[in-house]
Design a protein around this motif. Structure first.
Motif, mmCIF file in Angstrom:
data_model
loop_
_atom_site.group_PDB
_atom_site.id
_atom_site.type_symbol
_atom_site.label_atom_id
_atom_site.label_comp_id
_atom_site.label_asym_id
_atom_site.label_seq_id
_atom_site.Cartn_x
_atom_site.Cartn_y
_atom_site.Cartn_z
ATOM 1 N N HIS A 120 0.838 -1.205 0.000
ATOM 2 C CA HIS A 120 0.000 0.000 0.000
ATOM 3 C C HIS A 120 0.873 1.256 0.000
ATOM 4 C CE1 HIS A 120 -3.758 -2.237 0.797
ATOM 5 N NE2 HIS A 120 -2.995 -3.019 1.550
ATOM 6 N N LYS A 155 -3.856 3.424 4.821
ATOM 7 C CA LYS A 155 -4.011 1.975 4.916
ATOM 8 C C LYS A 155 -2.702 1.317 5.352
ATOM 9 C CE LYS A 155 -6.089 -1.980 4.437
ATOM 10 N NZ LYS A 155 -7.165 -2.403 5.370
ATOM 11 N N GLU A 169 -2.253 1.878 9.040
ATOM 12 C CA GLU A 169 -3.189 1.053 9.814
ATOM 13 C C GLU A 169 -2.652 -0.373 9.973
ATOM 14 O OE1 GLU A 169 -6.861 1.206 7.749
ATOM 15 O OE2 GLU A 169 -7.412 3.222 8.457
#
Length: 214
Positions: free
Chosen positions: A169, A191, A194
């Protein structure tokens, strides 16, 4: 017969008795019977060297293993030309060796030989289309070559293959950022962070892009 002669006769008789007892007992070593090692790779010391012990022979590395080790050592020293030589020899042994192709692609990237790196990663994917790391690496190479449409496809393919791997990502977000698509890049950085909150660079880019949107 003197007492001394009688003594010698008794001693001789005792020796013969012990000899024949041992001979017919079956406990003596038999000629023509080889030593059977407990393990197939035991080494046996000579009969005249009772001080020697059994040992397991050292397994020698293959030529391919030696060349890969030489490559790793050269990369650590940032001697990429030496690494190329070792990898070139390895490819002569096995042109489809995935470890060699992966390392060759990395070395070409470090030296700016992007067209050669592209060829290495494409060969990797021809051998295993489900190699997410090869897709990600090829995407980075294609971006360097300005082939951004193809780069996006391989970034997306890498993410599909392993959606929980944060660097996929992050790398895609970097490509989108370079293309000026900052909103999409922010989604990618978010993302990535995270999934792995140790990615400080992703956190930094989130703050930068977040402030741009305010």
């Amino acid at each position: 017969m003197t007492a001394f002669q009688l003594f010698l006769l008794l001693v001789a008789g005792g020796v013969f008795y012990l000899f024949f007892k041992q001979l017919f007992s079956g406990d003596h070593p038999k000629r023509g019977v080889d030593f059977e090692a407990d393990l197939p790779d035991e080494q046996i010391g000579g009969i005249n060297r009772p001080d020697k012990t059994f040992s397991t022979p050292e397994v020698q590395p293959t030529r391919m293993e030696q060349l890969l080790e030489m490559t790793d050592e050269a990369v650590l020293k940032e001697d990429f030309e030496e690494a190329k030589k070792a990898l070139g020899s390895a490819l002569i042994i096995d042109e489809n060796n995935t470890d060699v192709l992966q390392k060759m692609g990395y070395v070409y990237m470090q030296t700016g030989d992007y067209a050669d790196a592209k060829e290495s990663y494409e060969k990797l994917l021809s051998l295993d289309e489900s190699d997410d790391m090869a897709h990600a690496a090829l995407a980075n190479v294609l971006h360097k070559l300005g082939e951004d449409e193809e780069a996006e496809k391989h970034h997306e393919r890498a993410i599909v293959l392993d959606p929980e791997y944060a660097p996929h990502h992050f790398n895609y977000a970097n490509t989108l950022y370079d293309l000026g698509r900052k909103k999409e890049a922010l989604i990618g950085y978010t993302k990535a962070y995270e999934l792995d909150d140790t990615l400080e660079e992703a956190k930094k880019m989130m703050k930068e892009l977040g402030s741009d949107n305010e």
